[in-house]
Design a protein around this motif. Structure first.
Motif, PDB file in Angstrom:
ATOM      1  N   GLN A  25      37.873  59.451  45.851  1.00  0.00           N
ATOM      2  CA  GLN A  25      37.469  60.323  44.708  1.00  0.00           C
ATOM      3  C   GLN A  25      36.957  59.989  43.289  1.00  0.00           C
ATOM      4  OE1 GLN A  25      39.357  64.368  44.541  1.00  0.00           O
ATOM      5  NE2 GLN A  25      39.847  64.290  46.806  1.00  0.00           N
ATOM      6  N   THR A  26      37.614  59.032  42.891  1.00  0.00           N
ATOM      7  CA  THR A  26      37.267  58.393  41.709  1.00  0.00           C
ATOM      8  C   THR A  26      35.843  57.766  41.664  1.00  0.00           C
ATOM      9  OG1 THR A  26      39.622  57.798  41.114  1.00  0.00           O
ATOM     10  CG2 THR A  26      38.049  56.188  40.013  1.00  0.00           C
ATOM     11  N   CYS A  27      35.539  57.092  42.920  1.00  0.00           N
ATOM     12  CA  CYS A  27      34.195  56.491  43.325  1.00  0.00           C
ATOM     13  C   CYS A  27      33.201  57.638  43.123  1.00  0.00           C
ATOM     14  CB  CYS A  27      34.275  55.623  44.518  1.00  0.00           C
ATOM     15  SG  CYS A  27      35.148  54.289  44.659  1.00  0.00           S
ATOM     16  N   ILE A  28      33.362  58.638  43.717  1.00  0.00           N
ATOM     17  CA  ILE A  28      32.186  59.591  43.842  1.00  0.00           C
ATOM     18  C   ILE A  28      32.019  60.392  42.288  1.00  0.00           C
ATOM     19  CG2 ILE A  28      32.511  59.943  46.104  1.00  0.00           C
ATOM     20  CD1 ILE A  28      33.667  62.888  45.481  1.00  0.00           C
ATOM     21  N   HIS A  29      33.215  60.287  41.516  1.00  0.00           N
ATOM     22  CA  HIS A  29      32.844  60.643  40.213  1.00  0.00           C
ATOM     23  C   HIS A  29      32.249  59.728  39.140  1.00  0.00           C
ATOM     24  CE1 HIS A  29      35.447  63.769  41.890  1.00  0.00           C
ATOM     25  NE2 HIS A  29      34.651  64.797  41.236  1.00  0.00           N
ATOM     26  N   LEU A  30      32.046  58.543  39.490  1.00  0.00           N
ATOM     27  CA  LEU A  30      31.426  57.438  38.867  1.00  0.00           C
ATOM     28  C   LEU A  30      29.974  57.815  38.410  1.00  0.00           C
ATOM     29  CD1 LEU A  30      32.555  54.270  40.460  1.00  0.00           C
ATOM     30  CD2 LEU A  30      33.448  54.939  37.987  1.00  0.00           C
ATOM     31  N   ARG A  31      29.534  57.678  37.315  1.00  0.00           N
ATOM     32  CA  ARG A  31      27.917  58.234  37.055  1.00  0.00           C
ATOM     33  C   ARG A  31      27.358  57.286  36.309  1.00  0.00           C
ATOM     34  NH1 ARG A  31      28.953  61.307  40.438  1.00  0.00           N
ATOM     35  NH2 ARG A  31      29.339  63.358  40.231  1.00  0.00           N
ATOM     36  N   VAL A  32      25.948  57.196  36.447  1.00  0.00           N
ATOM     37  CA  VAL A  32      25.380  56.386  35.591  1.00  0.00           C
ATOM     38  C   VAL A  32      24.335  57.144  34.565  1.00  0.00           C
ATOM     39  CG1 VAL A  32      24.600  54.568  37.325  1.00  0.00           C
ATOM     40  CG2 VAL A  32      23.114  56.750  37.289  1.00  0.00           C
ATOM     41  N   SER A  33      23.763  56.778  33.716  1.00  0.00           N
ATOM     42  CA  SER A  33      22.897  57.492  32.613  1.00  0.00           C
ATOM     43  C   SER A  33      21.931  58.441  33.407  1.00  0.00           C
ATOM     44  CB  SER A  33      22.323  56.705  31.606  1.00  0.00           C
ATOM     45  OG  SER A  33      21.284  55.994  32.438  1.00  0.00           O
ATOM     46  N   PRO A  34      21.727  59.534  32.858  1.00  0.00           N
ATOM     47  CA  PRO A  34      20.743  60.572  33.240  1.00  0.00           C
ATOM     48  C   PRO A  34      19.448  59.706  33.693  1.00  0.00           C
ATOM     49  CG  PRO A  34      21.652  61.558  31.455  1.00  0.00           C
ATOM     50  CD  PRO A  34      22.279  60.349  31.525  1.00  0.00           C
ATOM     51  N   GLU A  35      18.828  58.980  32.784  1.00  0.00           N
ATOM     52  CA  GLU A  35      17.551  58.193  33.195  1.00  0.00           C
ATOM     53  C   GLU A  35      17.731  57.290  34.432  1.00  0.00           C
ATOM     54  OE1 GLU A  35      19.377  56.949  29.767  1.00  0.00           O
ATOM     55  OE2 GLU A  35      18.763  58.882  29.474  1.00  0.00           O
ATOM     56  N   GLN A  36      19.100  56.899  34.587  1.00  0.00           N
ATOM     57  CA  GLN A  36      19.363  55.807  35.796  1.00  0.00           C
ATOM     58  C   GLN A  36      19.441  56.640  37.153  1.00  0.00           C
ATOM     59  OE1 GLN A  36      22.701  53.882  34.169  1.00  0.00           O
ATOM     60  NE2 GLN A  36      21.527  52.030  33.927  1.00  0.00           N
ATOM     61  N   ALA A  37      19.724  57.756  37.088  1.00  0.00           N
ATOM     62  CA  ALA A  37      20.336  58.708  38.129  1.00  0.00           C
ATOM     63  C   ALA A  37      19.227  58.788  39.225  1.00  0.00           C
ATOM     64  CB  ALA A  37      20.607  60.139  37.867  1.00  0.00           C
ATOM     65  N   THR A  38      17.812  58.779  38.605  1.00  0.00           N
ATOM     66  CA  THR A  38      16.779  58.864  39.604  1.00  0.00           C
ATOM     67  C   THR A  38      16.484  57.655  40.299  1.00  0.00           C
ATOM     68  OG1 THR A  38      15.269  58.108  38.043  1.00  0.00           O
ATOM     69  CG2 THR A  38      15.456  60.615  37.772  1.00  0.00           C
ATOM     70  N   HIS A  39      17.311  56.695  40.132  1.00  0.00           N
ATOM     71  CA  HIS A  39      16.951  55.238  40.471  1.00  0.00           C
ATOM     72  C   HIS A  39      17.779  54.895  41.769  1.00  0.00           C
ATOM     73  CE1 HIS A  39      14.152  53.834  37.671  1.00  0.00           C
ATOM     74  NE2 HIS A  39      14.918  54.150  36.735  1.00  0.00           N
ATOM     75  N   LEU A  40      18.837  55.617  42.078  1.00  0.00           N
ATOM     76  CA  LEU A  40      19.777  55.312  43.056  1.00  0.00           C
ATOM     77  C   LEU A  40      20.624  56.650  43.732  1.00  0.00           C
ATOM     78  CD1 LEU A  40      23.120  53.703  42.135  1.00  0.00           C
ATOM     79  CD2 LEU A  40      21.665  55.041  40.485  1.00  0.00           C
ATOM     80  N   ALA A  41      20.846  56.365  44.824  1.00  0.00           N
ATOM     81  CA  ALA A  41      21.753  57.708  45.535  1.00  0.00           C
ATOM     82  C   ALA A  41      22.918  57.744  45.167  1.00  0.00           C
ATOM     83  CB  ALA A  41      21.693  57.225  47.234  1.00  0.00           C
ATOM     84  N   SER A  42      23.537  58.774  45.375  1.00  0.00           N
ATOM     85  CA  SER A  42      24.900  58.987  44.832  1.00  0.00           C
ATOM     86  C   SER A  42      26.006  58.227  45.545  1.00  0.00           C
ATOM     87  CB  SER A  42      25.288  60.470  44.876  1.00  0.00           C
ATOM     88  OG  SER A  42      25.528  60.777  46.152  1.00  0.00           O
ATOM     89  N   TRP A  93      30.927  51.949  31.152  1.00  0.00           N
ATOM     90  CA  TRP A  93      31.188  50.611  31.135  1.00  0.00           C
ATOM     91  C   TRP A  93      30.015  49.832  30.984  1.00  0.00           C
ATOM     92  CZ3 TRP A  93      36.207  48.677  31.298  1.00  0.00           C
ATOM     93  CH2 TRP A  93      37.148  49.610  31.490  1.00  0.00           C
ATOM     94  N   GLN A  94      28.731  50.444  30.962  1.00  0.00           N
ATOM     95  CA  GLN A  94      27.543  49.617  30.931  1.00  0.00           C
ATOM     96  C   GLN A  94      27.334  48.916  29.507  1.00  0.00           C
ATOM     97  OE1 GLN A  94      24.289  52.240  32.339  1.00  0.00           O
ATOM     98  NE2 GLN A  94      25.416  52.480  34.150  1.00  0.00           N
ATOM     99  N   GLY A  95      26.737  48.018  29.342  1.00  0.00           N
ATOM    100  CA  GLY A  95      26.142  47.404  28.122  1.00  0.00           C
ATOM    101  C   GLY A  95      27.162  46.492  27.605  1.00  0.00           C
ATOM    102  N   ALA A  96      28.122  45.987  28.329  1.00  0.00           N
ATOM    103  CA  ALA A  96      29.232  45.025  27.937  1.00  0.00           C
ATOM    104  C   ALA A  96      29.566  43.927  28.709  1.00  0.00           C
ATOM    105  CB  ALA A  96      30.511  45.894  27.788  1.00  0.00           C
ATOM    106  N   GLY A  97      28.463  43.861  29.853  1.00  0.00           N
ATOM    107  CA  GLY A  97      28.466  42.630  30.512  1.00  0.00           C
ATOM    108  C   GLY A  97      29.055  42.952  31.843  1.00  0.00           C
ATOM    109  N   TYR A  98      29.703  43.983  32.439  1.00  0.00           N
ATOM    110  CA  TYR A  98      30.349  44.187  33.433  1.00  0.00           C
ATOM    111  C   TYR A  98      29.625  44.115  34.601  1.00  0.00           C
ATOM    112  CZ  TYR A  98      34.541  45.354  30.640  1.00  0.00           C
ATOM    113  OH  TYR A  98      35.477  45.315  29.631  1.00  0.00           O
TER     114      TYR A  98
END
Length: 155
Positions: A25-42, A93-98
């Motif tokens: 459930q933690t995995c399915i609630h992870l999110r990318v930015s709205p701009e990135q959401a069009t680039h990958l499946a949930s 967690w984006q933008g910090a080298g992760y």
């Protein structure tokens, strides 16, 4: 950030772990930015895909004890190659080298399993951030496009 001892804070350890009843459930609630959401499946779609396609290997990406991302990979016996159809780091967690460290951990895992196997990853042509990340980690353009996505390869 410094520890009480005055030294620099240690970088969190990046690990991959199976997706289980404890963390799905933690995995399915992870999110990318709205701009990135069009680039990958949930991640929910990816877990459903892994359920019906046993060759798919879903993994939660952790920074120490915190789930920060998700990856799914497949080894294709017919070609002797891996593919990574899903890779994401949560927007917080984006933008910090992760992302770089997590993909390096994925590559280390795959190369430990099958050192000679090439690793393919695809991305939408407009996903410049992912392209920069992947090429910085040694993925090379193949010149191929499948299902509207550019294919890169790491050898």
């Amino acid at each position: 950030m410094a520890h009480a001892s005055g030294g620099p804070a240690a970088e969190p350890t990046i690990t991959l772990a199976p997706v289980t009843v404890a963390n799905w459930q933690t995995c399915i609630h992870l999110r990318v930015s709205p701009e990135q959401a069009t680039h990958l499946a949930s991640n929910l779609y990816s877990l459903a895909e892994a359920y019906v396609e046993p060759a798919c290997v879903p993994r939660a990406i952790y920074a120490d004890e915190t789930t920060i991302g998700f990856v799914m990979y497949t080894f294709h016996e017919s070609t002797g190659a891996y593919s990574i159809p899903r890779f994401m780091i949560d927007v917080h967690w984006q933008g910090a080298g992760y992302g770089r460290r997590a993909m390096a951990a994925v590559l280390d895992t795959l190369k430990a399993e099958r050192p000679a196997a090439p690793v393919f990853i695809s991305l939408t042509p407009g996903n410049a951030a992912a392209r920069r990340l992947y090429t910085a980690l040694g993925f090379e353009e193949t010149g191929r496009r499948e299902a509207g996505e550019d294919i890169l390869c790491h050898r």
